[in-house]
Design a protein around this motif. Structure first.
Motif, PDB file in Angstrom:
ATOM      1  N   ASN A 118       9.021   4.714  -6.089  1.00 56.88           N
ATOM      2  CA  ASN A 118      10.429   4.749  -5.708  1.00 56.88           C
ATOM      3  C   ASN A 118      10.866   3.313  -5.472  1.00 56.88           C
ATOM      4  OD1 ASN A 118      11.208   7.770  -5.176  1.00 56.88           O
ATOM      5  ND2 ASN A 118       9.113   7.484  -4.415  1.00 56.88           N
ATOM      6  N   GLU A 119      11.516   2.765  -6.488  1.00 52.29           N
ATOM      7  CA  GLU A 119      11.923   1.366  -6.457  1.00 52.29           C
ATOM      8  C   GLU A 119      13.250   1.225  -5.709  1.00 52.29           C
ATOM      9  OE1 GLU A 119       9.965  -0.880  -7.452  1.00 52.29           O
ATOM     10  OE2 GLU A 119       8.997  -0.423  -9.349  1.00 52.29           O
ATOM     11  N   ILE A 142      11.379  10.616  -2.698  1.00 51.28           N
ATOM     12  CA  ILE A 142      11.393  10.326  -1.257  1.00 51.28           C
ATOM     13  C   ILE A 142      11.440  11.614  -0.434  1.00 51.28           C
ATOM     14  CG2 ILE A 142      12.843   9.327   0.563  1.00 51.28           C
ATOM     15  CD1 ILE A 142      11.356   7.186  -0.986  1.00 51.28           C
ATOM     16  N   GLN A 143      12.185  12.588  -0.926  1.00 49.86           N
ATOM     17  CA  GLN A 143      12.285  13.840  -0.155  1.00 49.86           C
ATOM     18  C   GLN A 143      10.916  14.502  -0.027  1.00 49.86           C
ATOM     19  OE1 GLN A 143      14.527  17.173  -1.863  1.00 49.86           O
ATOM     20  NE2 GLN A 143      15.662  17.265   0.069  1.00 49.86           N
ATOM     21  N   THR A 144      10.156  14.496  -1.108  1.00 52.22           N
ATOM     22  CA  THR A 144       8.819  15.102  -1.086  1.00 52.22           C
ATOM     23  C   THR A 144       7.901  14.321  -0.145  1.00 52.22           C
ATOM     24  OG1 THR A 144       9.214  15.589  -3.405  1.00 52.22           O
ATOM     25  CG2 THR A 144       6.982  15.993  -2.590  1.00 52.22           C
ATOM     26  N   ALA A 166      20.462   4.875  -4.053  1.00 51.63           N
ATOM     27  CA  ALA A 166      20.329   6.115  -3.277  1.00 51.63           C
ATOM     28  C   ALA A 166      18.854   6.488  -3.251  1.00 51.63           C
ATOM     29  CB  ALA A 166      21.136   7.237  -3.938  1.00 51.63           C
ATOM     30  N   PHE A 167      18.450   7.293  -2.270  1.00 49.11           N
ATOM     31  CA  PHE A 167      17.073   7.764  -2.201  1.00 49.11           C
ATOM     32  C   PHE A 167      16.899   8.911  -3.188  1.00 49.11           C
ATOM     33  CE2 PHE A 167      17.579   6.059   2.193  1.00 49.11           C
ATOM     34  CZ  PHE A 167      16.527   5.152   2.183  1.00 49.11           C
ATOM     35  N   ALA A 168      15.899   8.811  -4.072  1.00 56.04           N
ATOM     36  CA  ALA A 168      15.652   9.895  -5.030  1.00 56.04           C
ATOM     37  C   ALA A 168      14.958  11.044  -4.300  1.00 56.04           C
ATOM     38  CB  ALA A 168      14.783   9.391  -6.161  1.00 56.04           C
ATOM     39  N   THR A 186      17.571   1.622   4.379  1.00 47.16           N
ATOM     40  CA  THR A 186      18.418   1.526   3.188  1.00 47.16           C
ATOM     41  C   THR A 186      17.600   1.839   1.929  1.00 47.16           C
ATOM     42  OG1 THR A 186      19.472  -0.102   1.712  1.00 47.16           O
ATOM     43  CG2 THR A 186      18.027  -0.988   3.395  1.00 47.16           C
ATOM     44  N   PRO A 187      18.224   2.481   0.927  1.00 41.00           N
ATOM     45  CA  PRO A 187      17.491   2.747  -0.318  1.00 41.00           C
ATOM     46  C   PRO A 187      17.110   1.472  -1.064  1.00 41.00           C
ATOM     47  CG  PRO A 187      19.791   3.453  -0.515  1.00 41.00           C
ATOM     48  CD  PRO A 187      19.571   3.078   0.917  1.00 41.00           C
ATOM     49  N   GLN A 188      17.696   0.332  -0.643  1.00 40.15           N
ATOM     50  CA  GLN A 188      17.288  -0.942  -1.247  1.00 40.15           C
ATOM     51  C   GLN A 188      15.884  -1.343  -0.784  1.00 40.15           C
ATOM     52  OE1 GLN A 188      18.749  -2.358  -3.687  1.00 40.15           O
ATOM     53  NE2 GLN A 188      20.623  -1.150  -3.638  1.00 40.15           N
TER      54      GLN A 188
END
Ligand code: F6R
Length: 245
Positions: A142-143, A184-186, A147-149, A215-217
């Motif tokens: 997760n780069e 990210i959710q998993t 937004a968070f995947a 932050t998703p960054q």
């Protein structure tokens, strides 16, 4: 978030292995989420040693790995399946049929990701997720993003990650440009998270990810919101956190 400071990589590996070992002893039929890369190798070595001494039994354990390169078959020595086999699976009494990674050979990204999410669901989710930390704050693949995947998805690896992974390949050209990764959710749905990080080169990102804004960054920063995260870090990785810890 609990941060355990260790003297060096070896000490980090032993402490992390102790936590995984406790999980297996408390729940022999647990689901472990596993990672590849340099950070967990010492942890796997320690688990293998304890298995050899008869202190650990993997016979009921199920594993789901974070990620796999898109396009690499299991037999490829750079695939994450190959890595897991070398460092853990073939060295302990785990049942191979209970070890899962995304299927790198599935060219249909959507099918590969859907299938992997179904597998994670079918094993009942992850009890303990082991993570490393990328220099840019990535977890799994997760780069940094806008937004968070959520679930498993196909990612284009960032230039920095490609460069960091070049050390494992004959040349930069051979590094796959895409990977399938748990979302990210998993990762956040795991009951417990254990992140191992070592070395001065990770000191800046440790401070940014765990003490900076979420932050998703900086994908790993989301871990600040998980209710049961243990970071096992050596002194060098924590060297920029003095005054905060
Ligand atoms: C590996 C993975 C990556 C690594 C990260 C750190 O499965 O998901 O997020 O954990 O790139 O890699 P190392 O430990 O090699 O510094």
């Amino acid at each position: 978030m609990k941060i355990i400071k260790t003297t060096n990589y070896r000490d980090m590996s032993r402490k992390a292995a102790n936590i995984i070992s406790a999980q297996i002893i408390l729940k022999p039929a647990c689901v472990l989420g596993l990672a590849t890369g340099s950070s967990p190798i010492g942890t796997y070595d320690q688990l293998v040693e304890w298995y050899g001494k008869g202190d650990l039994d993997f016979s009921e354990v199920t594993t789901v790995n974070l990620d796999e390169y898109r396009g690499l078959p299991r037999e490829n020595s750079q695939s994450y399946y190959y890595f897991m086999n070398e460092h853990l699976f073939q060295r302990v009494n785990i049942e191979k049929s209970k070890t899962f990674l995304p299927d790198g050979t599935e060219q249909d990204s959507e099918a590969a990701c859907r299938k992997y999410d179904e597998i994670i669901k079918s094993v009942g989710g992850v009890d303990l997720q082991l993570l490393g930390l990328g220099h840019n704050g990535h977890i799994g693949f997760n780069e940094p993003a806008d937004a968070f995947a959520k679930g498993t998805h196909c990612v284009d690896l960032s230039e920095r990650t490609i460069q960091a992974n070049t050390r494992f390949f004959a040349s930069e050209d051979e590094v796959p440009r895409q990977a399938y990764t748990m979302g990210i959710q998993t990762i956040m749905a795991a009951h417990k998270i254990l992140l191992v990080v070592s070395g001065e080169d990770k000191a800046d990102i440790v401070r940014t990810a765990f003490f900076g804004p979420v932050t998703p960054q900086v994908p790993a920063s989301i871990l600040q919101f998980h209710q049961d995260v243990t970071v096992v870090a050596d002194e060098a990785a924590l060297s920029k956190c003095s005054g905060i810890l």
